[in-house]
Design a protein around this motif. Structure first.
Motif, short mmCIF file in Angstrom:
data_model
loop_
_atom_site.label_atom_id
_atom_site.label_comp_id
_atom_site.label_asym_id
_atom_site.label_seq_id
_atom_site.Cartn_x
_atom_site.Cartn_y
_atom_site.Cartn_z
N ILE A 27 0.88 -1.09 0.03
CA ILE A 27 0.00 -0.02 -0.01
C ILE A 27 1.03 1.20 -0.01
O ILE A 27 1.89 1.42 0.66
N ILE A 28 0.59 2.10 -0.94
CA ILE A 28 1.38 3.16 -1.01
C ILE A 28 1.04 4.33 0.11
O ILE A 28 -0.02 4.46 0.61
N ASP A 29 2.19 5.03 0.67
CA ASP A 29 1.99 5.85 1.73
C ASP A 29 0.87 7.01 1.54
O ASP A 29 1.06 7.69 0.43
N ALA A 35 -13.46 1.95 -2.45
CA ALA A 35 -14.29 0.69 -3.20
C ALA A 35 -13.59 0.66 -4.52
O ALA A 35 -13.32 -0.46 -5.11
N GLU A 36 -13.39 1.86 -5.18
CA GLU A 36 -13.16 1.90 -6.49
C GLU A 36 -11.66 1.43 -6.52
O GLU A 36 -11.28 0.95 -7.68
N THR A 65 -5.24 4.71 4.83
CA THR A 65 -6.34 4.81 5.14
C THR A 65 -7.34 4.01 4.40
O THR A 65 -7.11 3.81 3.20
N ILE A 66 -8.32 3.44 5.05
CA ILE A 66 -9.52 2.67 4.20
C ILE A 66 -10.94 3.02 4.57
O ILE A 66 -11.13 3.42 5.59
N GLU A 73 -15.70 -3.69 0.45
CA GLU A 73 -15.11 -4.23 -0.90
C GLU A 73 -14.13 -5.53 -0.67
O GLU A 73 -14.13 -6.32 -1.09
N TYR A 74 -13.05 -5.14 0.32
CA TYR A 74 -12.19 -5.92 0.33
C TYR A 74 -12.62 -7.28 1.19
O TYR A 74 -12.06 -8.40 0.86
#
Length: 127
Positions: A27-29, A35-36, A65-66, A73-74
């Motif tokens: 995951i990029i900083d 969802a997209e 963050t998510i 979605e995950y």
């Protein structure tokens, strides 16, 4: 030493196919997973795996963050066909405790473990 066979970068992650068939998702900083963006990443997983399933090594940094929609979605059951198991590498021990408690509460549909280092995570994924 496990090598990278192919790597593709999206707006939120560097996604690699490693020796042994492992998909590594870095995951990029500062990324915000939506969802997209997770759907975009999913398409890359499918391309790298060529229709197969794989163990996933997910490197979570402290600044990503998510969104709620991203978390949903995950965890979609429709994604279980591509993920054999997930190893999450969390660099921050406090974040690791939080994610471990969430995993125990949510009960993922595939085997999932949290690690502080990539080497331990890879050993678990490949056994």
């Amino acid at each position: 030493m496990i090598g990278v066979l192919k790597e593709i970068e999206t707006a939120t992650a560097k996604i690699s196919l490693l020796d042994g068939g492992v998909i590594r998702v870095g995951i990029i900083d500062g990324a915000t997973l939506t969802a997209e963006s997770l759907e975009e990443n999913y398409m890359i997983y499918c391309e790298l795996m060529e229709g197969d399933s794989a163990p996933f090594l997910i490197i979570v940094n402290e600044t990503a963050t998510i969104e709620t929609s991203g978390r949903e979605e995950y965890n979609k059951k429709t994604r279980k066909e591509v993920r054999k198991k997930d190893a999450l590498v969390i660099k921050n021990p406090a974040t690791m405790l939080l994610i471990n408690s969430q995993i125990k509460f949510v009960k993922p549909i595939i085997p999932t473990r949290v690690f502080l280092d990539e080497a331990s995570a890879l050993r678990w994924l490949l056994n």
